[in-house]
Structures are given as C-alpha cells and as structure tokens.
Design an enzyme around this catalytic site. Structure first.
Site, PDB file in Angstrom:
ATOM      1  N   GLU A 119       0.901  -1.336   0.018  1.00 60.23           N
ATOM      2  CA  GLU A 119       0.035  -0.106   0.020  1.00 60.23           C
ATOM      3  C   GLU A 119       0.866   1.182   0.032  1.00 60.23           C
ATOM      4  O   GLU A 119       0.854   2.130   0.786  1.00 60.23           O
ATOM      5  CB  GLU A 119      -1.169   0.103   1.016  1.00 60.23           C
ATOM      6  CG  GLU A 119      -2.096  -1.141   1.189  1.00 60.23           C
ATOM      7  CD  GLU A 119      -2.941  -0.909   2.350  1.00 60.23           C
ATOM      8  OE1 GLU A 119      -4.020  -1.503   2.192  1.00 60.23           O
ATOM      9  OE2 GLU A 119      -2.768  -0.355   3.250  1.00 60.23           O
ATOM     10  N   GLU A 133      -6.216  -7.916  -0.455  1.00 59.61           N
ATOM     11  CA  GLU A 133      -6.914  -7.980   0.862  1.00 59.61           C
ATOM     12  C   GLU A 133      -8.183  -7.571   0.804  1.00 59.61           C
ATOM     13  O   GLU A 133      -8.682  -6.648   0.060  1.00 59.61           O
ATOM     14  CB  GLU A 133      -6.041  -6.700   1.332  1.00 59.61           C
ATOM     15  CG  GLU A 133      -4.569  -7.000   1.735  1.00 59.61           C
ATOM     16  CD  GLU A 133      -4.266  -5.709   2.580  1.00 59.61           C
ATOM     17  OE1 GLU A 133      -4.885  -5.193   3.334  1.00 59.61           O
ATOM     18  OE2 GLU A 133      -2.759  -5.703   2.762  1.00 59.61           O
TER      19      GLU A 133
END
Length: 660
Positions: free
Chosen positions: A153, A305
């Site tokens: 991320e 995710e």
C-alpha cells in the site's frame, strides 16, 4: 513477462496475509491444518517482517522463514513472498533520521506505526534494496515461491529536505528551464517567480492558499518517487526469478498514485478492498473498484486484501452479516478476480490491528467467520476450473484519470462539495443499477472497442485526450460527459471560455457564462428531474438536437442537458434515479444492453466468459428469470427458466454440455 495465469492455472488463488511471527511456533502446524481444511492454496509471508528478518543492520535471521516456506510447500500451499520495506525497523530511523518522512508542517513521522519511510531517502532505498536482494537470493529456487509482493500500500508523502532536492531534480527533468517552470506554474500571480532552482521547494505549510500547479506537480512527483521505489525492488527480484510474477497492492480508488502508469509496471495488478458492511452502496463501491482494477490489469486481477469480518479503523466497526463475505468475494470473481485473499489469516492478539478480523478470528475455527471462510474455499474450488482466466466483456467505458483528479482536488474551487471520486461513484452507480457492465479507460486510450464512452468528470484534459473524445464521436460512438470537464489544461490553466472550445462545439455550446454550484440544501429543477450539486449558465449555439431545460430560478429555460448528435453534456448531476434512467436510455440507443432485463431489485448480473453470475445484495428471497436450461455450478444442479436466490445468495449459471 509472467502473469497471474502462470500462478493460478485453472484455479482461483485463495488465502491471505500470514503473519506467523506474531505467534508461538507451536501455532504454525495448527494454522497449516486449518488452511488445508479451508481450501487455502496461497499465503503471503513477510509483509511486515523487516525487524524479524534483519534485527540489526546487516544481521539476518531467515531460519524461521525457512521453516515456514518448507511447511507451506509440504502442505501444497504456495507462498506470495513480500519484501518487508513498508515498515522499516526502529534501528533504521534511529540510526538514520533522514529516512523518516516529514509532513507539510515539517513534523517528522516516527517509527511505531508503519509506512514511516521517505521515498526520496538514499539511505532508505539502499537498505530496502539490500533486504530485497537478500530475500531474492535466498528464496529464488524455493518451490513454494509463486509470486512476489513488493512493499505494501504505497502511500507516503514527504516534504523533507531530501525530497525537496529530488523534487527540484524532477522539475528540471520535466521543464528544463526556470522560465518554463514559471510559465507552467503561473508564478506571475502573487509574486511567486523563481530565479534560482534552490528557491523551489515542496508545497509546505503556507500563510494562505498554495500555488495549485505546484501542488499538482508535487502529487505527480510523489507518485513517481514511490514508483521508483517499487521498480527498484521489482528489478532485484526479477533478476533472481524472471519466471515469477511481481505485484504490489493498490488501495481502492486512492488518489496518491497514477495507477494507470503503475499498472504498466506490474505483472499482476492487485488491490485491497474494504467496503463498509453498513454502507447501502457497499456492493457498488466494490463493483467500481473491481471494474477499475480489471481495466488496469486488462484481464484477470488479484484481490490482495479484504476483511473476513470487521475492520478496526472506522469510527464504528461493524462485522459482516452472515453471507456477505461470500457474496462480495464472489462478486470480485464475477468481475474478473482470479485471486481472493484477505488481511489476514489469523486475527492478531496484540498490536494496532488486534480488532481487525482474520480468516481465523478470536473465536477460532468454530467461529462463524471461519466457518464461512471454509464454505467460500469450497465454492472457489468448484468455480476455479470453469472461471479462471475468463474475461468480462463491456460495451461501455468510463474515463478516469489521476492527473485530472489531482488538478480538480485543490483549494479555492467554486465548490468544495464537488468531489471527483464522489462524482465518479455517482455515475458508475447509475450504470451499475441499470445492469450495465463497464470498463474503465484512460482518456487517451483506444476507445474503438466501446460504443458508449462516459465521462463523469475530467476537469483537466490534454489536447490528445480532447482529440480522442472528438474522434470517438466522429467515428460513430456515443459520448456522455458530465460538468466541469475540459475546464483546464494539464498545468491547471483554465481554457479560454471556461471549457475547451472543441468540446463546446461538440456539445453545441456557444458560451459557458457562469458556474452555479449548489449548496447542500439546494437543487435545480429541470424538466423531468432535479439537478444536484452543480449547475451552469449555458448559452447554446442552436445546433443541439435535444435539450432538457432548467425550470425556474436564474437559469430558467437554459439547457441543463444538451445532446448534439451522439454527444451529450450534463451541466448538473441529476438525482440518482434520473441519472440511471438517462444513461440507460443513451446506452440502449447505442445498442448497449443490460446483462439481463427486468432484474429484481438488489440483484446484480455479470457475465464472465460463458458464465452468468447472479448476485443478490438483499436479505429477502427473490426469483430471477433466466430463460432456458442451465447448470448451476455452486450446487451442481440444473435450473430451468428461473432461479431463486436467498439472503445474499449467489448463482453461477452455464448452459449444460450437450449430451455425447
């Protein structure tokens, strides 16, 4: 280059982040047992393990990871091996404070959380490359390794001194001279002209409004610096394992990265997706992110995710009701995912995310969440041979561009209520509710595969992008364009007339006199609907073939909507039902049809390859008409003419094979 199909074959990857270093080693065999029982075939290791892998500078401890790699391989579970560079160990910041980022106020972001690294720090980059090199050299030939996951991320900003030096270098490469920089930034305003490169700095805290073109370039620079960090690590692992695909995970519809450009540098495009279970538009948010990610990947993609239950970072963190995790996971598969993964496998018992759910929650293997994880694993095992590698067709393209978003998302705008991402959501939602499957595309992409091109809002456009829109219409395509499009160039310089002249001619607009933004309690009455958020004082040039006028108020009789041939312009945001109906009409006129007609409320239909996915986002049973005889793959039954879906129910239909 290798791709996702090289990993998946005729199956769907299923698993998630596995952080066994948080648990006693005697837990590991139990994890393996539960993974096998749940149908897990993939585990991501090492995402936040830097301090365990390198407890002191240059001192490595790989023994525990060796054992895990071996354990997972023996169990038939592949490993997505992550470089741990998103969360540097405390020793790095302590020994090298210059590796820590600083915000626009000059405050240092310290260790103790994560993402505490300066993307511009030479020292950080050197240490990140070293741990990546060590991992790649050690595990390049390990049979468990299936995929590389770089960092995690990417989302850091840095306004510090080393970032300032790199920013100046980036600007010199972009503009060449200070004169060109001053022109691009419009520094004649407020006496901002630069006479020496040393005077140029990141957009730090200012007394009043900052230069919007400077802020725009800093966002471009940040995306590029983070991309340099990614590609440096990617190139290291590729050198050791050219046959293993590489990815990093995007955050959903996040403004910090030019994800079109980033996707070109990935072998596998992956995303993290966390809709709020209580959000009535959670399913549509998921569909939007899934469509965008599939379009970036230009094919199958990876859901890196999601949460099996509740997250821990909202004000109130609601769990997923029974069946919702399965529904949203299969929605991702319907919209092109060949991997369904979670953060994380086992819910943490300590640390900042101990209340973030896991595939094995605090309730253990007998908890409802884990039992649903087991059911989903069985569903994915059934679907994999039929769906993996399949494509999702779309006749409609929604245009989106991060540079236009950055330019629009500035201080001192006509209305802070106009949010680029929210406008994009509203238009995609209208298409989704109309049963229309959409791709996303960059405004300079080849648009010939699409009969209909939709532009919710692109405040800034390149000349090439404008020409591309014109060519689409001249080639017989349909264009539907929302307000505040084509207002500025890519330096955030307002186009003469407040909209690109070529677009004004395309839509039949002589003059755009004024923008009339609407307050939260205001609306603009139009013939047949109410406009929200925005309105415009437009003088048509008399060439439009259809107009829908404003009714009453300052804009009475002026066009809210214009159509000139196959080009539509909406100067307001119609209320949701009206926008849905208008786009459905435009699509139908252009020959773009819903996947199924007359779907019950809350039912979504998506075709992937030769499969029809029916996804029920409601709680009360519904019956869907599906003329003909089909095989339902999840239950391996035959259905004829109709299928009943229960609470959060899913059916995956295929015409049965002819008898041999």
């Amino acid at each position: 280059m290798p791709n996702l199909s090289d990993v998946t074959g005729r199956r769907i990857l299923y698993g998630g982040d596995y952080n066994p270093e948080q648990w006693p080693e005697e837990t590991w065999p139990e994890d393996i047992r539960l993974m096998k029982a749940a149908g897990v075939n993939s585990a991501t290791l090492g995402v936040f393990s830097w301090s365990r892998l390198e407890p002191r500078p240059g001192v490595h401890d790989f023994a525990w990871l060796d054992r895990l790699m071996d354990l997972l391989h023996e169990a038939g579970i592949g490993v997505v091996l992550a470089t741990p560079t998103a969360s540097p160990p405390p020793w790095l910041g302590h020994l090298h404070p210059d590796t820590l980022p600083r915000d626009a106020d000059g405050r240092t972001e310290w260790w103790g959380g994560r993402q505490h690294f300066s993307h511009s720090s030479t020292v950080y980059r050197r240490h990140a490359a070293a741990i990546t090199e060590a991992l790649a050299a050690r595990y390049a030939s390990h049979p468990a390794l299936t995929l590389w996951h770089i960092n995690n991320e990417y989302c850091t900003y840095d306004h510090g001194d080393e970032a300032a030096t790199r920013f100046r270098r980036w600007l010199q490469d972009r503009y060449g001279t200070l004169d060109a920089l001053n022109t691009a930034w419009g520094t004649a305003f407020w006496s901002q002209g630069y006479g020496d490169w040393a005077e140029v700095a990141p957009p730090r805290h200012a007394h009043y409004l900052r230069n919007p073109s400077q802020v725009l370039d800093f966002r471009r620079f940040t995306s590029d610096m983070l991309l340099e960090c990614y590609t440096a690590e990617r190139d290291i692992v590729r050198r050791h394992t050219p046959h293993i695909p590489v990815t990093t995970n995007f955050m959903p519809l996040w403004s910090g990265q030019d994800a079109w450009r980033w996707a070109e540098e990935e072998d596998v495009v992956s995303v993290d997706l966390y809709p709020d279970p209580r959000d009535p538009f959670g399913a549509q948010e998921g569909a939007l992110v899934q469509d965008l990610t599939r379009s970036q990947a230009r094919g199958p993609w990876m859901l890196m995710e999601q949460a099996a239950g509740a997250v821990n970072w909202r004000g109130v963190n609601h769990p997923k009701p029974r069946g919702l995790n399965r529904l949203w996971s299969l929605q991702a598969v319907a919209r092109g995912a060949d991997a369904v993964c979670y953060f994380q496998w086992r819910q943490s018992w300590q640390g900042a995310e101990k209340f973030h759910s896991g595939m094995v929650g605090h309730a253990g293997e007998h908890g409802r969440t884990h039992q649903e994880v087991v059911q989903l694993g069985a569903d994915l095992a059934r679907l994999g041979p039929h769906v993996a590698g399949g494509t999702v067709g779309a006749e409609i393209a929604v245009l989106h561009d991060w540079h236009a978003w950055w330019a629009a998302d500035q201080e001192a705008r006509p209305s802070t209520r106009v949010d680029h991402a929210d406008v994009l959501r509203a238009w995609h939602r209208a298409l989704w509710q109309g049963g229309l499957t959409t791709d996303f595309a960059h405004p300079e992409d080849d648009l010939t595969p699409y009969g209909v091109v939709v532009v919710p809002q692109l405040y800034a456009l390149t000349d090439a992008a404008v020409d591309n829109l014109l060519a689409h219409v001249r080639g017989g395509g349909t264009l539907v364009c929302g307000f505040l499009t084509g207002v500025a160039d890519m330096d955030d310089r307002i186009r003469p007339g407040g909209m690109d002249a070529r677009l004004r001619e395309l839509f039949g607009i002589r003059t755009l006199h004024e923008w009339w933004p609407l307050d939260a309690d205001e609306s603009a009455d139009c013939d047949g609907f109410r406009g929200t958020l925005w309105s415009e004082e437009i003088e048509p040039d008399g060439t439009a073939s259809e107009t829908i006028p404003y009714q009453g108020g300052e804009l009475d009789g002026l066009p809210a909507v214009l159509r000139k041939g196959s080009a539509w312009y909406l100067s307001t945001l119609p209320e949701p039902d009206a926008l849905r109906d208008l786009l459905a009409r435009v699509a139908a006129d252009a020959g773009a049809r819903p996947v199924l007609d007359a779907l019950p409320a809350d039912v979504e239909a998506v075709r992937r390859g030769d499969l029809l996915f029916l996804l029920h986002h409601g709680r009360d049973p519904v019956t869907v008409d599906v003329p003909g005889t089909h095989r339902e793959l999840l239950t391996d039954t035959v259905v004829t003419d109709r299928v009943t879906l229960g609470r959060y129910g899913v059916a995956v239909l295929r015409d049965p094979e002819p008898a041999s």
